[in-house]
Design an enzyme around this catalytic site. Structure first.
Site, PDB file in Angstrom:
ATOM      1  N   HIS A 273      26.355  -7.470  14.423  1.00 30.11           N
ATOM      2  CA  HIS A 273      27.417  -7.085  13.721  1.00 30.11           C
ATOM      3  C   HIS A 273      26.962  -5.969  14.505  1.00 30.11           C
ATOM      4  O   HIS A 273      27.650  -4.936  14.391  1.00 30.11           O
ATOM      5  CB  HIS A 273      26.864  -7.002  12.709  1.00 30.11           C
ATOM      6  CG  HIS A 273      26.893  -7.725  11.462  1.00 30.11           C
ATOM      7  ND1 HIS A 273      27.699  -8.241  10.829  1.00 30.11           N
ATOM      8  CD2 HIS A 273      25.443  -8.381  10.999  1.00 30.11           C
ATOM      9  CE1 HIS A 273      27.812  -9.501  10.522  1.00 30.11           C
ATOM     10  NE2 HIS A 273      26.376  -9.424  10.550  1.00 30.11           N
TER      11      HIS A 273
ATOM     12  N   TRP B  65     -16.126  12.184   0.555  1.00 31.30           N
ATOM     13  CA  TRP B  65     -14.524  11.778   0.438  1.00 31.30           C
ATOM     14  C   TRP B  65     -14.458  10.588  -0.543  1.00 31.30           C
ATOM     15  O   TRP B  65     -14.992   9.657  -1.223  1.00 31.30           O
ATOM     16  CB  TRP B  65     -14.409  10.866   1.348  1.00 31.30           C
ATOM     17  CG  TRP B  65     -13.271   9.170   1.735  1.00 31.30           C
ATOM     18  CD1 TRP B  65     -13.503   8.356   0.976  1.00 31.30           C
ATOM     19  CD2 TRP B  65     -11.963   9.549   2.318  1.00 31.30           C
ATOM     20  NE1 TRP B  65     -11.735   7.556   0.741  1.00 31.30           N
ATOM     21  CE2 TRP B  65     -11.301   8.922   1.649  1.00 31.30           C
ATOM     22  CE3 TRP B  65     -10.720  10.513   2.705  1.00 31.30           C
ATOM     23  CZ2 TRP B  65      -9.833   8.642   2.190  1.00 31.30           C
ATOM     24  CZ3 TRP B  65      -9.327  11.047   2.406  1.00 31.30           C
ATOM     25  CH2 TRP B  65      -9.190   9.698   2.924  1.00 31.30           C
TER      26      TRP B  65
ATOM     27  N   LYS C 151       5.542   2.182  14.652  1.00 30.37           N
ATOM     28  CA  LYS C 151       4.462   2.340  15.094  1.00 30.37           C
ATOM     29  C   LYS C 151       4.226   3.076  16.368  1.00 30.37           C
ATOM     30  O   LYS C 151       3.552   3.416  16.994  1.00 30.37           O
ATOM     31  CB  LYS C 151       3.347   1.210  14.680  1.00 30.37           C
ATOM     32  CG  LYS C 151       2.086   1.560  14.238  1.00 30.37           C
ATOM     33  CD  LYS C 151       1.244   2.503  13.616  1.00 30.37           C
ATOM     34  CE  LYS C 151       2.562   3.463  12.473  1.00 30.37           C
ATOM     35  NZ  LYS C 151       2.268   3.433  11.616  1.00 30.37           N
TER      36      LYS C 151
ATOM     37  N   LYS D 240      -0.384  14.630   9.644  1.00 34.82           N
ATOM     38  CA  LYS D 240      -1.678  13.697   9.057  1.00 34.82           C
ATOM     39  C   LYS D 240      -0.855  13.078   7.492  1.00 34.82           C
ATOM     40  O   LYS D 240      -1.190  11.990   6.741  1.00 34.82           O
ATOM     41  CB  LYS D 240      -2.950  13.313   8.704  1.00 34.82           C
ATOM     42  CG  LYS D 240      -3.315  12.130   8.426  1.00 34.82           C
ATOM     43  CD  LYS D 240      -3.235  10.977   8.922  1.00 34.82           C
ATOM     44  CE  LYS D 240      -3.253   9.888   7.988  1.00 34.82           C
ATOM     45  NZ  LYS D 240      -2.440   8.908   8.516  1.00 34.82           N
TER      46      LYS D 240
ATOM     47  N   CYS E 298     -18.413   8.856   2.787  1.00 40.78           N
ATOM     48  CA  CYS E 298     -19.281  10.399   3.297  1.00 40.78           C
ATOM     49  C   CYS E 298     -19.784  10.271   4.243  1.00 40.78           C
ATOM     50  O   CYS E 298     -20.555   9.613   4.489  1.00 40.78           O
ATOM     51  CB  CYS E 298     -19.777  10.719   1.897  1.00 40.78           C
ATOM     52  SG  CYS E 298     -18.680   9.978   0.117  1.00 40.78           S
TER      53      CYS E 298
ATOM     54  N   ARG F 193     -15.127  11.696   8.377  1.00 39.71           N
ATOM     55  CA  ARG F 193     -15.916  10.467   7.563  1.00 39.71           C
ATOM     56  C   ARG F 193     -14.834  11.008   5.797  1.00 39.71           C
ATOM     57  O   ARG F 193     -14.869  10.116   5.158  1.00 39.71           O
ATOM     58  CB  ARG F 193     -17.413  10.412   7.151  1.00 39.71           C
ATOM     59  CG  ARG F 193     -17.584   9.749   8.545  1.00 39.71           C
ATOM     60  CD  ARG F 193     -19.535   9.620   7.861  1.00 39.71           C
ATOM     61  NE  ARG F 193     -20.368   8.973   7.168  1.00 39.71           N
ATOM     62  CZ  ARG F 193     -20.387   6.882   7.234  1.00 39.71           C
ATOM     63  NH1 ARG F 193     -20.449   7.357   8.047  1.00 39.71           N
ATOM     64  NH2 ARG F 193     -20.912   6.721   6.319  1.00 39.71           N
TER      65      ARG F 193
ATOM     66  N   GLU G 104       8.482  -1.499  10.693  1.00 41.57           N
ATOM     67  CA  GLU G 104       6.498  -0.292  10.464  1.00 41.57           C
ATOM     68  C   GLU G 104       6.582  -0.541  11.955  1.00 41.57           C
ATOM     69  O   GLU G 104       5.979   0.043  11.969  1.00 41.57           O
ATOM     70  CB  GLU G 104       6.041  -1.038   9.787  1.00 41.57           C
ATOM     71  CG  GLU G 104       4.194  -0.524   9.763  1.00 41.57           C
ATOM     72  CD  GLU G 104       3.823   0.736   9.799  1.00 41.57           C
ATOM     73  OE1 GLU G 104       4.749   1.395   9.593  1.00 41.57           O
ATOM     74  OE2 GLU G 104       3.108   1.092   9.974  1.00 41.57           O
TER      75      GLU G 104
ATOM     76  N   GLU H 246       5.979   6.525  17.180  1.00 40.23           N
ATOM     77  CA  GLU H 246       5.106   7.955  16.836  1.00 40.23           C
ATOM     78  C   GLU H 246       3.987   7.607  17.857  1.00 40.23           C
ATOM     79  O   GLU H 246       3.881   8.666  18.118  1.00 40.23           O
ATOM     80  CB  GLU H 246       5.158   8.206  15.374  1.00 40.23           C
ATOM     81  CG  GLU H 246       4.003   7.203  14.720  1.00 40.23           C
ATOM     82  CD  GLU H 246       3.834   7.022  13.626  1.00 40.23           C
ATOM     83  OE1 GLU H 246       3.652   7.772  13.193  1.00 40.23           O
ATOM     84  OE2 GLU H 246       3.323   5.506  12.823  1.00 40.23           O
TER      85      GLU H 246
ATOM     86  N   ASN I 208     -23.375   7.921  -0.410  1.00 36.73           N
ATOM     87  CA  ASN I 208     -22.255   7.344  -0.357  1.00 36.73           C
ATOM     88  C   ASN I 208     -21.972   6.180  -1.039  1.00 36.73           C
ATOM     89  O   ASN I 208     -23.380   5.550  -0.708  1.00 36.73           O
ATOM     90  CB  ASN I 208     -22.557   7.268   1.549  1.00 36.73           C
ATOM     91  CG  ASN I 208     -21.583   7.006   2.112  1.00 36.73           C
ATOM     92  OD1 ASN I 208     -20.237   7.057   0.869  1.00 36.73           O
ATOM     93  ND2 ASN I 208     -21.307   6.336   3.327  1.00 36.73           N
ATOM     94  N   GLY I 209     -21.451   5.545  -1.520  1.00 33.82           N
ATOM     95  CA  GLY I 209     -20.928   4.535  -2.199  1.00 33.82           C
ATOM     96  C   GLY I 209     -20.594   4.638  -3.144  1.00 33.82           C
ATOM     97  O   GLY I 209     -19.817   5.569  -4.263  1.00 33.82           O
TER      98      GLY I 209
HETATM   99  C1  AGP Z   1       2.522   5.977   9.765  1.00 31.18           C
HETATM  100  O1  AGP Z   1       2.124   6.178  10.575  1.00 31.18           O
HETATM  101  C2  AGP Z   1       3.665   7.948   9.811  1.00 31.18           C
HETATM  102  N1  AGP Z   1       2.581   8.994   9.864  1.00 31.18           N
HETATM  103  C3  AGP Z   1       3.985   9.046   8.635  1.00 31.18           C
HETATM  104  O2  AGP Z   1       5.388   7.913   8.742  1.00 31.18           O
HETATM  105  C4  AGP Z   1       3.112   8.633   6.848  1.00 31.18           C
HETATM  106  O3  AGP Z   1       3.392   7.206   6.533  1.00 31.18           O
HETATM  107  C5  AGP Z   1       4.135   9.213   6.491  1.00 31.18           C
HETATM  108  O4  AGP Z   1       3.942  10.916   6.475  1.00 31.18           O
HETATM  109  C6  AGP Z   1       3.555   9.303   4.876  1.00 31.18           C
HETATM  110  O5  AGP Z   1       2.539   9.851   4.340  1.00 31.18           O
HETATM  111  P1  AGP Z   1       1.809   9.214   3.367  1.00 31.18           P
HETATM  112  O6  AGP Z   1       1.377   8.068   3.099  1.00 31.18           O
HETATM  113  O7  AGP Z   1       0.553   9.996   3.319  1.00 31.18           O
HETATM  114  O8  AGP Z   1       2.457   9.340   2.027  1.00 31.18           O
END
Ligand code: AGP
Length: 605
Positions: free
Chosen positions: A504, A73, A485, A600, A2, A27, A481, A488, A97-98
């Site tokens: 295949h 947070w 990464k 996000k 926080c 934060r 994954e 995106e 905070n903590g």
């Molecule tokens: C991951 O880098 C992406 N930002 C996206 O795939 C994310 O993981 C997905 O939208 C799921 O989000 P969540 O974990 O908040 O549910």
């Protein structure tokens, strides 16, 4: 984590406090609050759920010259106005905070108090108030006495309407800084909030208490003995400070992983007792023992965390089938839920619409639902029957990194606790506990050791627009994954594939337009993984091999991860993959923290 701010001096406090909170908002921004007190001790408390902008709308102008503020947070209690700080009890206002680990014990002894919030902070405020009842007791003494009873981490600022010109600040494990100037004193959890007011500051050490008045600071220890205060000059570039000195939140969060993983494991993995302690599942041993089917439901990175965990869970429970489902597919498919099933919903934000929709459907069907969530009090966290908060801290960058690592760890803990009810042998349990215990240090080692190599490779490969990521068994989810990464953040077209699938069809694509990252774990499948690499190499593939093997590998590039781990090595490969994706995105000039077209938290279908 926080944000904390405080001000006492000859200027009006509100704008100074608001400005500080805005700087600390990265934060965490579940809720925010400010309290100021006038010279007669009249308090003005304003709090709001959401970002600082919401707080600003709720405030009325006050000319008061002392106050404290907080942006939250959430750790204890969902984001709400009632759980926002400052928390007030009697004449006492606290921002914190903590985590107060013994807050439940303390709360049970504070019987005279009627607690309104779900926070550990309110308990601390009540404890201070309970020690501040006699009129001859000063606030600093009540705070010191209270902190001697507290276990856990805190950075706090406390004011009272009885002593309106004083702020008492204290630190144990959560950073707190006191900014000093001629006629005013400031408090902040992060130096960025002091910029523009002073460049002189006292960085509190654990166990220190600062009694702050306008232009003066008295330092005490927890025995109320004076301690010397070292005033340092703050050299700060505001922009970088908010990112912990990194150029982007993404890199900050990649490097956060040793600490964020420790926060996930803290109190849950007790190595010297070979013990796992998971509160919050709300399932008895008998209910866990009966589980035969586990649905893991998530989107994006969270789904790959679920896929990686599924390999381990099926390995150490010999009668459980794990089904990993992408939420956007599952929610529209007719599917059967066998007897003795549970569903685990993995989500960093806890607000992903597709995942939430599947949760609601599983609840409708009467399936026991657990959450593995980072955002406390989020919709998914509120909807599930139990679960595990991963406590990875605010993840600001759109690309999820530290949450992935913490999600895998949390899912492993759930799987191991379940396996124990099914007779998991001690040797296997000890092996996983030992590896989880050292994993944060191994991640730290890998970050330091491989950062430059990843950067150098990105400088060499960032002109490619196509790539394959391949892996087998527990490195296959790492390939998926890693591909996500990279795509995106750098906008490279990347396909994650099971290594065994190349022959295949996909191998028809291999030519100079592509590079490939092959994750080769030095385990029972290493020969098969290496033969996949050779298949591609024989066709002129440009291959980067990421491995922990010391076998001779003559691909175009090899990143060798040096580790004692045998089971959780894929999580170290993933760290290398995160670093590489970061440097590729930087090299390609992209908006690393807010890539195009993304958000996000995908709260829409
Ligand atoms: C991951 O880098 C992406 N930002 C996206 O795939 C994310 O993981 C997905 O939208 C799921 O989000 P969540 O974990 O908040 O549910």
């Amino acid at each position: 984590m926080c944000g904390i701010v405080g001000y006492v001096g000859d200027r009006e406090a509100q704008d100074i406090l608001l400005g500080g909170l805005r700087r600390l908002e990265y934060r965490g921004y579940d809720s925010a609050g400010i309290v100021t007190v006038d010279v007669e001790g009249e308090p003005s408390l304003f709090r709001a759920k959401g970002k600082v902008a919401e707080l600003e709308k709720a405030m009325k102008d006050k000319p008061d010259r002392v106050g404290i503020g907080h942006t939250r947070w959430a750790t204890h209690g969902e984001p709400s106005e009632v759980n926002a700080h400052p928390q007030r009890v009697g004449d006492v206002y606290v921002v914190h905070n903590g985590i107060i680990e013994n807050y439940k014990e303390l709360k049970s002894e504070l019987k005279a108090y009627d607690f309104k919030s779900q926070t550990d902070t309110e308990v601390l405020a009540a404890l201070i108030d309970s020690l501040y009842q006699r009129s001859d007791v000063k606030l600093e003494n009540a705070v010191v006495q209270a902190l001697k009873l507290v276990r856990g981490a805190y950075g706090i600022a406390v004011i009272s309407t009885r002593e309106p010109g004083t702020i008492v600040a204290a630190r144990m494990g959560s950073p707190l800084i006191v900014g000093v100037a001629d006629d005013e004193t400031l408090i902040a959890s992060d130096a960025s909030a002091l910029v523009g007011h002073t460049d002189k500051a006292i960085y509190l050490n654990d166990g220190e208490v600062a009694v702050c008045t306008a232009g003066d600071v008295r330092m005490l220890d927890l025995a109320s003995q004076p301690v010397s205060a070292k005033v340092e000059t703050i050299e700060i570039d505001l922009q970088s400070m908010q990112k912990g000195g990194f150029d982007h939140y993404l890199m900050k969060e990649i490097f956060d992983q040793p600490d964020s993983l420790r926060a996930t494991l803290n109190g849950r993995v007790i190595k010297d007792q070979d013990l796992l302690r998971l509160g919050g599942l709300n399932m008895s041993d008998d209910e866990l023992r009966k589980v035969k089917n586990v649905f893991i439901v998530a989107c994006g990175t969270a789904s790959y965390a679920g896929l990686l965990a599924s390999y381990y869970i099926e390995r150490f429970t010999d009668d459980v089938t794990v089904r990993v489902e992408v939420a956007s597919e599952l929610r529209y498919r007719s599917f059967n839920v066998p007897e003795n099933s549970i569903a685990i919903f993995v989500s960093q934000s806890g607000e992903t619409a597709d995942t939430l929709a599947c949760l609601k459907e599983m609840k409708r069907r009467g399936v026991r639902c657990l959450g593995v969530v980072n955002a406390v009090g989020s919709s998914i966290a509120r909807e599930v029957d139990g679960g595990v908060y991963v406590h990875a801290g605010a993840e600001v960058s759109v690309a999820s990194t530290k949450a992935f690592t913490s999600q895998v760890a949390a899912l492993l803990l759930i799987g191991l606790v379940m396996a124990q009810t099914k007779g998991l042998d001690q040797k296997t349990l000890r092996e996983y506990i030992a590896e989880l215990d050292v994993l944060p240090d191994e991640i730290a080692k890998t970050l330091e050791a491989k950062n430059d190599e990843a950067k150098a490779l990105a400088e060499k490969y960032n002109h490619y627009d196509h790539a394959f990521y391949i892996g087998r068994d527990t490195t296959f989810p790492v390939a998926l994954e890693g591909a996500l990464k990279l795509k995106e953040t750098s906008y490279v077209h990347v396909e994650g594939q099971p290594a065994g699938e190349l022959k295949h069809g996909s191998i028809a694509l291999i030519d100079d337009r592509f590079f490939m990252v092959a994750f080769v774990d030095d385990n029972w499948l290493v020969e098969k993984s290496l033969s996949n690499v050779i298949e591609v190499q024989a066709r002129g593939g440009h291959i980067i091999t990421v491995t922990n093997s010391d076998r001779p590998i003559d691909t175009e590039a090899v990143i060798t991860v040096d580790t004692s781990l045998k089971l959780l090595t894929p999580l170290l490969f993933n760290v290398v993959s995160q670093l590489f994706a970061y440097y590729m995105a930087v090299a390609r000039g992209n908006d690393v923290d807010q890539p195009r077209n993304l958000a996000k938290s995908v709260t829409v279908e």
